[in-house]
Design an enzyme around this catalytic site. Sequence first.
Site, PDB file in Angstrom:
ATOM      1  N   ASP A  43       0.834  -1.193   0.000  1.00 57.57           N
ATOM      2  CA  ASP A  43       0.000   0.000   0.000  1.00 57.57           C
ATOM      3  C   ASP A  43       0.873   1.248   0.000  1.00 57.57           C
ATOM      4  O   ASP A  43       1.679   1.456   0.907  1.00 57.57           O
ATOM      5  CB  ASP A  43      -0.898   0.005   1.243  1.00 57.57           C
ATOM      6  CG  ASP A  43      -1.820   1.217   1.290  1.00 57.57           C
ATOM      7  OD1 ASP A  43      -2.991   1.078   0.907  1.00 57.57           O
ATOM      8  OD2 ASP A  43      -1.354   2.299   1.710  1.00 57.57           O
ATOM      9  N   TYR A  48       2.863  10.119  -0.617  1.00 56.32           N
ATOM     10  CA  TYR A  48       3.937   9.584   0.218  1.00 56.32           C
ATOM     11  C   TYR A  48       5.307   9.861  -0.396  1.00 56.32           C
ATOM     12  O   TYR A  48       6.321   9.816   0.302  1.00 56.32           O
ATOM     13  CB  TYR A  48       3.788   8.082   0.420  1.00 56.32           C
ATOM     14  CG  TYR A  48       2.534   7.630   1.126  1.00 56.32           C
ATOM     15  CD1 TYR A  48       1.665   8.540   1.722  1.00 56.32           C
ATOM     16  CD2 TYR A  48       2.215   6.283   1.187  1.00 56.32           C
ATOM     17  CE1 TYR A  48       0.512   8.110   2.352  1.00 56.32           C
ATOM     18  CE2 TYR A  48       1.067   5.851   1.819  1.00 56.32           C
ATOM     19  CZ  TYR A  48       0.212   6.770   2.394  1.00 56.32           C
ATOM     20  OH  TYR A  48      -0.934   6.340   3.018  1.00 56.32           O
ATOM     21  N   LYS A  73      -2.966   5.703  -4.171  1.00 54.79           N
ATOM     22  CA  LYS A  73      -4.056   6.637  -3.874  1.00 54.79           C
ATOM     23  C   LYS A  73      -3.890   7.947  -4.628  1.00 54.79           C
ATOM     24  O   LYS A  73      -2.768   8.415  -4.851  1.00 54.79           O
ATOM     25  CB  LYS A  73      -4.110   6.912  -2.371  1.00 54.79           C
ATOM     26  CG  LYS A  73      -4.127   5.669  -1.503  1.00 54.79           C
ATOM     27  CD  LYS A  73      -4.139   6.031  -0.029  1.00 54.79           C
ATOM     28  CE  LYS A  73      -3.843   4.811   0.820  1.00 54.79           C
ATOM     29  NZ  LYS A  73      -2.424   4.422   0.805  1.00 54.79           N
ATOM     30  N   HIS A 106      -7.834   9.535  -1.904  1.00 53.45           N
ATOM     31  CA  HIS A 106      -7.155   9.639  -0.618  1.00 53.45           C
ATOM     32  C   HIS A 106      -7.946  10.419   0.431  1.00 53.45           C
ATOM     33  O   HIS A 106      -7.926  10.085   1.619  1.00 53.45           O
ATOM     34  CB  HIS A 106      -5.793  10.310  -0.826  1.00 53.45           C
ATOM     35  CG  HIS A 106      -4.775   9.921   0.182  1.00 53.45           C
ATOM     36  ND1 HIS A 106      -3.436   9.810  -0.106  1.00 53.45           N
ATOM     37  CD2 HIS A 106      -4.872   9.608   1.495  1.00 53.45           C
ATOM     38  CE1 HIS A 106      -2.769   9.458   0.965  1.00 53.45           C
ATOM     39  NE2 HIS A 106      -3.621   9.332   1.959  1.00 53.45           N
TER      40      HIS A 106
END
Length: 282
Positions: A43, A48, A73, A106
Amino acid sequence: MQHVKLNNGIKMPIEGYGVFQVDPAETERCVLDALEVGYLSLDTAATYGNEEGVGSAIKKSGVPRGEIFLTSKLWVADQGYEKAKKAFEKTLEKLGTDYLDLYLIHQPLGDYYGSWRAMEELYKEGKIKAIGVSNFDSTRLVDLIVNNEVVPALNQIELHPFLQQKDAQKVMKEYGVKVESWGPLAEAKHGILDDEMLNEIAAKHNKTVAQIILRWHLEQDIIIIPKSVRKERMEENLDVHDFKLDEADMEKIAALDGKHPRIVDYNIMDIVTGMNSSKTPE
């Protein structure tokens, strides 16, 4: 590995490895370790900043892409029909793949309706095997469901023994949306690993508190993505499939609900402007 079946029939490992707050420079090594110890669900997310590390690790691991369940996401700054399509292609490029197993919105901010329409099209084209959402409260989730064609496969939310989201779980069950916890161990905050009751249950089963908490999620068919940069901890987190909690254990843990507030306290303007800070919720 135990699997759950999503509402479109796709099977997903009930436990995966998450890379939230994993340094991009460390991501490749961490994901390689995770794959080596047995994780087959990964994931990540555009915000990120480590999708490239995940993709590089998959390529170097030698594990066939078809054996890995890969999730990413769509971030707030990329909400909207056209922007979502472009962001998705960028994610594929960074991950070095031509499809995703799961793609999530998200946050329920911005033009997420336009994003969902784009994701529905990508899903129908076979570029995504399942689509879902993250951090949607029940009102926004139901609104999205009743006004669109494809029902989200899952909703990734903050959920752990101190914040059990029982009402939200009931709504998701009613609409056939799987529950996934992005913070099953509460990020080790609020003293959850030192909780006296959890330690008593851990001693009873000869397991760690973290293993008890993860098992508690699995007993309820909740998908989890615990994260660690330490290989031995990854192995420990995966070693939760050889025992079960009894009814008394579950009742004791149920009583912990509401013991502490949410683990993420973020500035909403950071989210709206698409900023990527340490307080950005998963």
